[in-house]
Design a protein around this motif. Structure first.
Motif, PDB file in Angstrom:
ATOM      1  N   ALA A  60      21.283 -23.367  13.524  1.00  0.00           N
ATOM      2  CA  ALA A  60      20.388 -22.235  13.604  1.00  0.00           C
ATOM      3  C   ALA A  60      19.893 -21.505  12.353  1.00  0.00           C
ATOM      4  N   PRO A  61      18.618 -21.113  12.277  1.00  0.00           N
ATOM      5  CA  PRO A  61      18.084 -20.790  11.003  1.00  0.00           C
ATOM      6  C   PRO A  61      18.520 -19.056  10.810  1.00  0.00           C
ATOM      7  N   PHE A  62      19.412 -18.858   9.992  1.00  0.00           N
ATOM      8  CA  PHE A  62      19.756 -17.606   9.824  1.00  0.00           C
ATOM      9  C   PHE A  62      19.145 -16.675   8.799  1.00  0.00           C
ATOM     10  N   THR A  63      17.950 -17.153   8.240  1.00  0.00           N
ATOM     11  CA  THR A  63      17.138 -16.396   7.117  1.00  0.00           C
ATOM     12  C   THR A  63      15.538 -16.387   7.792  1.00  0.00           C
ATOM     13  N   LEU A  64      15.077 -15.430   7.449  1.00  0.00           N
ATOM     14  CA  LEU A  64      13.364 -15.426   7.736  1.00  0.00           C
ATOM     15  C   LEU A  64      12.654 -15.340   6.559  1.00  0.00           C
ATOM     16  N   GLU A  65      11.916 -16.218   6.405  1.00  0.00           N
ATOM     17  CA  GLU A  65      10.826 -16.130   5.237  1.00  0.00           C
ATOM     18  C   GLU A  65       9.663 -15.379   5.349  1.00  0.00           C
ATOM     19  N   LEU A  66       9.802 -13.895   5.595  1.00  0.00           N
ATOM     20  CA  LEU A  66       8.916 -13.071   6.011  1.00  0.00           C
ATOM     21  C   LEU A  66       7.865 -12.721   4.536  1.00  0.00           C
ATOM     22  N   PRO A  67       6.570 -12.574   4.748  1.00  0.00           N
ATOM     23  CA  PRO A  67       5.934 -12.229   3.796  1.00  0.00           C
ATOM     24  C   PRO A  67       6.197 -10.703   3.416  1.00  0.00           C
ATOM     25  N   LEU A  68       6.396 -10.516   2.033  1.00  0.00           N
ATOM     26  CA  LEU A  68       6.794  -9.193   1.545  1.00  0.00           C
ATOM     27  C   LEU A  68       5.518  -8.466   1.166  1.00  0.00           C
ATOM     28  N   GLY A  69       5.297  -7.150   1.144  1.00  0.00           N
ATOM     29  CA  GLY A  69       4.350  -6.378   0.705  1.00  0.00           C
ATOM     30  C   GLY A  69       4.547  -6.070  -0.990  1.00  0.00           C
ATOM     31  N   ARG A  70       5.960  -6.519  -1.284  1.00  0.00           N
ATOM     32  CA  ARG A  70       6.165  -6.131  -2.827  1.00  0.00           C
ATOM     33  C   ARG A  70       7.323  -7.140  -3.040  1.00  0.00           C
ATOM     34  N   PRO A  71       7.430  -7.429  -4.361  1.00  0.00           N
ATOM     35  CA  PRO A  71       8.379  -8.251  -4.765  1.00  0.00           C
ATOM     36  C   PRO A  71       9.978  -7.600  -4.354  1.00  0.00           C
ATOM     37  N   ARG A  72      10.967  -8.458  -3.902  1.00  0.00           N
ATOM     38  CA  ARG A  72      12.298  -7.839  -3.822  1.00  0.00           C
ATOM     39  C   ARG A  72      12.947  -7.659  -5.247  1.00  0.00           C
ATOM     40  N   PRO A  73      13.946  -6.524  -5.325  1.00  0.00           N
ATOM     41  CA  PRO A  73      14.601  -6.467  -6.772  1.00  0.00           C
ATOM     42  C   PRO A  73      15.513  -7.603  -6.949  1.00  0.00           C
ATOM     43  N   ASP A  74      15.841  -7.796  -8.172  1.00  0.00           N
ATOM     44  CA  ASP A  74      16.925  -8.930  -8.476  1.00  0.00           C
ATOM     45  C   ASP A  74      18.215  -8.414  -7.666  1.00  0.00           C
ATOM     46  N   VAL A  75      18.512  -7.162  -7.771  1.00  0.00           N
ATOM     47  CA  VAL A  75      19.915  -6.675  -7.299  1.00  0.00           C
ATOM     48  C   VAL A  75      19.333  -5.401  -6.241  1.00  0.00           C
ATOM     49  N   LEU A  76      19.596  -5.886  -4.624  1.00  0.00           N
ATOM     50  CA  LEU A  76      19.202  -4.749  -3.870  1.00  0.00           C
ATOM     51  C   LEU A  76      20.217  -3.516  -3.999  1.00  0.00           C
ATOM     52  N   SER A  77      19.762  -2.456  -3.849  1.00  0.00           N
ATOM     53  CA  SER A  77      20.435  -1.007  -3.664  1.00  0.00           C
ATOM     54  C   SER A  77      21.405  -0.661  -2.744  1.00  0.00           C
ATOM     55  N   GLY A  78      20.933  -1.449  -1.428  1.00  0.00           N
ATOM     56  CA  GLY A  78      21.806  -0.996  -0.073  1.00  0.00           C
ATOM     57  C   GLY A  78      21.004   0.133   0.614  1.00  0.00           C
ATOM     58  N   ARG A  79      20.030   0.960  -0.227  1.00  0.00           N
ATOM     59  CA  ARG A  79      19.724   2.196   0.342  1.00  0.00           C
ATOM     60  C   ARG A  79      18.335   1.693   1.126  1.00  0.00           C
ATOM     61  N   GLY A  80      18.481   2.151   2.619  1.00  0.00           N
ATOM     62  CA  GLY A  80      17.481   1.765   3.339  1.00  0.00           C
ATOM     63  C   GLY A  80      16.509   2.877   3.435  1.00  0.00           C
ATOM     64  N   GLY A  81      15.442   2.748   4.318  1.00  0.00           N
ATOM     65  CA  GLY A  81      14.399   3.605   4.335  1.00  0.00           C
ATOM     66  C   GLY A  81      14.241   4.040   6.002  1.00  0.00           C
ATOM     67  N   VAL A  82      13.487   5.006   6.169  1.00  0.00           N
ATOM     68  CA  VAL A  82      13.180   5.557   7.700  1.00  0.00           C
ATOM     69  C   VAL A  82      11.713   5.510   7.697  1.00  0.00           C
ATOM     70  N   ILE A  83      11.192   4.700   8.737  1.00  0.00           N
ATOM     71  CA  ILE A  83       9.668   4.944   9.162  1.00  0.00           C
ATOM     72  C   ILE A  83       9.689   5.341  10.630  1.00  0.00           C
ATOM     73  N   ARG A  84       9.113   6.605  10.577  1.00  0.00           N
ATOM     74  CA  ARG A  84       9.253   7.229  11.986  1.00  0.00           C
ATOM     75  C   ARG A  84       7.789   6.878  12.668  1.00  0.00           C
ATOM     76  N   PHE A  85       7.711   6.543  13.742  1.00  0.00           N
ATOM     77  CA  PHE A  85       6.436   6.404  14.554  1.00  0.00           C
ATOM     78  C   PHE A  85       6.568   6.931  15.976  1.00  0.00           C
ATOM     79  N   THR A  86       5.424   7.104  16.614  1.00  0.00           N
ATOM     80  CA  THR A  86       5.568   7.334  18.233  1.00  0.00           C
ATOM     81  C   THR A  86       4.959   6.262  18.957  1.00  0.00           C
ATOM     82  N   VAL A  87       5.462   5.486  19.888  1.00  0.00           N
ATOM     83  CA  VAL A  87       4.791   4.774  20.774  1.00  0.00           C
ATOM     84  C   VAL A  87       4.135   5.415  21.797  1.00  0.00           C
TER      85      VAL A  87
END
Length: 115
Positions: free
Chosen positions: A39-66
């Motif tokens: 099984a493929p355990f990675t996704l090659e998703l197009p990114l809106g900006r380049p990923r940093p070399d070292v990930l911070s681990g801090r996430g973000g929140v996007i709130r929306f209403t359906v």
């Protein structure tokens, strides 16, 4: 007149259940290891900006209403398919990810406890 056999006590049943669960868990683990071997355990998703070399681990929140009509449509589809709105939403997310990543399959880890 003989007394009926005594019912198992809670402690005896708990020991039996634990032993049975260990055997069952082993078979389940073996099954899924075989099923997911390629099984493929990675996704090659197009990114809106380049990923940093070292990930911070801090996430973000996007709130929306359906919109209400989307919610009603999801609930209706779930009812027609005898499933839950959660399953419909998970299937839609899987479809979105496979489309964006241009992959045939996507592996999603979803806890089923309490569902």
């Amino acid at each position: 007149m003989a007394c009926p056999p005594a019912a198992p006590q809670q402690v005896e049943y708990a020991h039996w259940q634990a032993a049975h669960q260990e055997a069952t868990d082993g078979r389940r683990t073996d099954y899924w290891l075989e099923e997911l071997a390629d099984a493929p355990f990675t996704l090659e998703l197009p990114l809106g900006r380049p990923r940093p070399d070292v990930l911070s681990g801090r996430g973000g929140v996007i709130r929306f209403t359906v919109p209400a009509e989307v919610r009603i449509a999801v609930e209706g589809l779930a009812a027609r398919r005898s499933t839950t709105p959660f399953v419909v939403a998970a299937a839609a997310l899987g479809r979105l990810l496979t489309t964006k990543a241009e992959q045939d399959d996507v592996v999603m880890n979803i806890s089923y406890a309490g569902r």
